[in-house]
Design a protein around this motif. Sequence first.
Motif, PDB file in Angstrom:
ATOM      1  N   SER A 136       7.945   9.110 -16.631  1.00  0.00           N
ATOM      2  CA  SER A 136       8.245  10.302 -17.433  1.00  0.00           C
ATOM      3  C   SER A 136       9.555  10.969 -17.033  1.00  0.00           C
ATOM      4  O   SER A 136      10.430  11.195 -17.869  1.00  0.00           O
ATOM      5  N   LEU A 137       9.710  11.278 -15.741  1.00  0.00           N
ATOM      6  CA  LEU A 137      10.887  12.032 -15.311  1.00  0.00           C
ATOM      7  C   LEU A 137      12.178  11.262 -15.548  1.00  0.00           C
ATOM      8  O   LEU A 137      13.139  11.796 -16.124  1.00  0.00           O
ATOM      9  N   PHE A 138      12.220   9.998 -15.122  1.00  0.00           N
ATOM     10  CA  PHE A 138      13.460   9.239 -15.294  1.00  0.00           C
ATOM     11  C   PHE A 138      13.690   8.874 -16.758  1.00  0.00           C
ATOM     12  O   PHE A 138      14.841   8.758 -17.191  1.00  0.00           O
ATOM     13  N   PHE A 142      17.226   9.795 -18.696  1.00  0.00           N
ATOM     14  CA  PHE A 142      18.015   8.887 -19.529  1.00  0.00           C
ATOM     15  C   PHE A 142      18.168   9.433 -20.948  1.00  0.00           C
ATOM     16  O   PHE A 142      19.221   9.266 -21.576  1.00  0.00           O
ATOM     17  N   MET A 143      17.143  10.084 -21.460  1.00  0.00           N
ATOM     18  CA  MET A 143      17.238  10.685 -22.793  1.00  0.00           C
ATOM     19  C   MET A 143      18.285  11.797 -22.814  1.00  0.00           C
ATOM     20  O   MET A 143      19.100  11.889 -23.747  1.00  0.00           O
ATOM     21  N   VAL A 144      18.262  12.649 -21.795  1.00  0.00           N
ATOM     22  CA  VAL A 144      19.230  13.752 -21.717  1.00  0.00           C
ATOM     23  C   VAL A 144      20.645  13.205 -21.589  1.00  0.00           C
ATOM     24  O   VAL A 144      21.586  13.690 -22.240  1.00  0.00           O
ATOM     25  N   TYR A 223       5.310   5.818 -24.678  1.00  0.00           N
ATOM     26  CA  TYR A 223       6.659   6.155 -25.113  1.00  0.00           C
ATOM     27  C   TYR A 223       7.707   5.533 -24.190  1.00  0.00           C
ATOM     28  O   TYR A 223       8.773   5.108 -24.654  1.00  0.00           O
ATOM     29  N   HIS A 224       7.404   5.467 -22.904  1.00  0.00           N
ATOM     30  CA  HIS A 224       8.323   4.836 -21.948  1.00  0.00           C
ATOM     31  C   HIS A 224       8.619   3.400 -22.359  1.00  0.00           C
ATOM     32  O   HIS A 224       9.777   2.971 -22.363  1.00  0.00           O
ATOM     33  N   TYR A 225       7.580   2.663 -22.739  1.00  0.00           N
ATOM     34  CA  TYR A 225       7.781   1.281 -23.160  1.00  0.00           C
ATOM     35  C   TYR A 225       8.494   1.213 -24.510  1.00  0.00           C
ATOM     36  O   TYR A 225       9.445   0.444 -24.683  1.00  0.00           O
ATOM     37  N   LEU A 226       8.034   2.002 -25.472  1.00  0.00           N
ATOM     38  CA  LEU A 226       8.636   1.968 -26.806  1.00  0.00           C
ATOM     39  C   LEU A 226      10.101   2.400 -26.763  1.00  0.00           C
ATOM     40  O   LEU A 226      10.944   1.841 -27.482  1.00  0.00           O
ATOM     41  N   LEU A 289      20.685   9.814 -12.032  1.00  0.00           N
ATOM     42  CA  LEU A 289      20.467  11.152 -11.491  1.00  0.00           C
ATOM     43  C   LEU A 289      21.786  11.776 -11.049  1.00  0.00           C
ATOM     44  O   LEU A 289      22.036  12.963 -11.276  1.00  0.00           O
ATOM     45  N   ARG A 290      22.646  10.982 -10.439  1.00  0.00           N
ATOM     46  CA  ARG A 290      23.961  11.484 -10.041  1.00  0.00           C
ATOM     47  C   ARG A 290      24.792  11.840 -11.274  1.00  0.00           C
ATOM     48  O   ARG A 290      25.459  12.885 -11.314  1.00  0.00           O
TER      49      ARG A 290
END
Length: 330
Positions: A136-138, A142-144, A223-226, A289-290
Motif C-alpha cells: 500500500s505505502l510504496f 509511486f502513484m504520487v 489494486y497493487h497487482y492491477l 522514496l528519495r
Amino acid sequence: MRGNDAIHLGLMLLAFAASYLVPFELLLLAYVVLGPAHYFTEISWLHDRSYYLPHRGIAAVLAIIAVIAALIDNASWFGLAMWGALVVCAMLAATTSAIESMLLFMVAIALSAIMYSSESSLAVIGILIPTPIHVSLFTLIFMVLGAHRSGSRVQAALVVVYLLAVATILLLPPTAEIRISSFARVGQDYFGNVGPALGRLFGVPGLVLDTRLTSLLAFVYTYHYLNWFIKADVIRWTEVPKARLAAMAAASAASTALYFYDYAFGFTFLLALSLIHILLEFPLDSLALRQLGAAMQGAVRARYAGPIAASATRSRSTGTKAAKRATRSR
C-alpha cells in the motif's frame, strides 16, 4: 481523461467494490492468481534494469535471503532479515555519496537498537514491510511520483480516490459474510499476523483479521497487482522476447496450480516467491522514496521562492526610489 486513466479508475473502483462484497475470497484469489503473474513479470522488468543496483550479483544474494526468510519461524529474526535488506538496498540505491551512506547507516543502527530493545518491534516491522508497507505505502508513493512527473490532474485525482477508498473501508467496514469457509482459514494462515502487528504499531489492542482488515487487505493487494498490469504501456514491462513472456505466463499458471494442488507446499512456494520480488524491489522503493522527498522539497522551495523574490524586488524598488529622492534633495 485519457483511455488508460479511465481504465485505471475503473479497475480501482472494481477492486474497491469487490473488497466490500467478497473480501475474504478476493484477498486469497488476488494473492494466489494475480500475485505470481505480478512477481514474475516485475522480476523480469527489474532484471533488465539491473535491479537498480551497482552489481547484479547483489540481487542473487537478496533472492537467497528471501528464500531463507520464508523458512524462518522466528518472527524477530524474520523482521531483522527484512529490515536489514531494506537498509542495505537503501544505502546502495538511494544514496549519492559516502557521507549520505554513513548517515543512513548510523540512523539505521540507532533505529535497530530501539527496535531490539523491544522484542516485539522487529517482529512487527517484519510483518508490516512485506504487507501494508510494500503493497500500500510504496504503491501510493509511486502513484504520487507519477502524478507529479506527468503534471496530470487526473492522476492526482486517482491518488485522492485511492486514499478515499482506504478511508471508507476503515470508517465504514463491510458486513460481508464468508461464502467459502475454507478461504477464512487460508486467509488467517497468510495474513492473520497482520492484525496484531498493526495493533501493536498503533496501540490498538485486540486487533485481528476481521472483515474490516480483510477488506482493506483485499483492496490494497488487488489494486497493487492491477496497478502493475495497467502500467504496461508506461514502464513497458511487456517489451521482452516472446519466449520469455510465454515462460512467465507458464510459470505463473503453474504457481497458482501448485497452490491448489498442494496447499502446504504451494503456501511456502508463493511466500518465497513473494519475498524474492519484494526484496528485489527494495532498491527501486528506496530510490522512489528519495525522489519523492526531492519532489516535495522542490515544491516547498517553489512555493516560497516566489513570495521571497517578490519581496526582494519590492525592497530593491523602494530603496531605489528613496535614493532618487535623496539625490534630488541634495
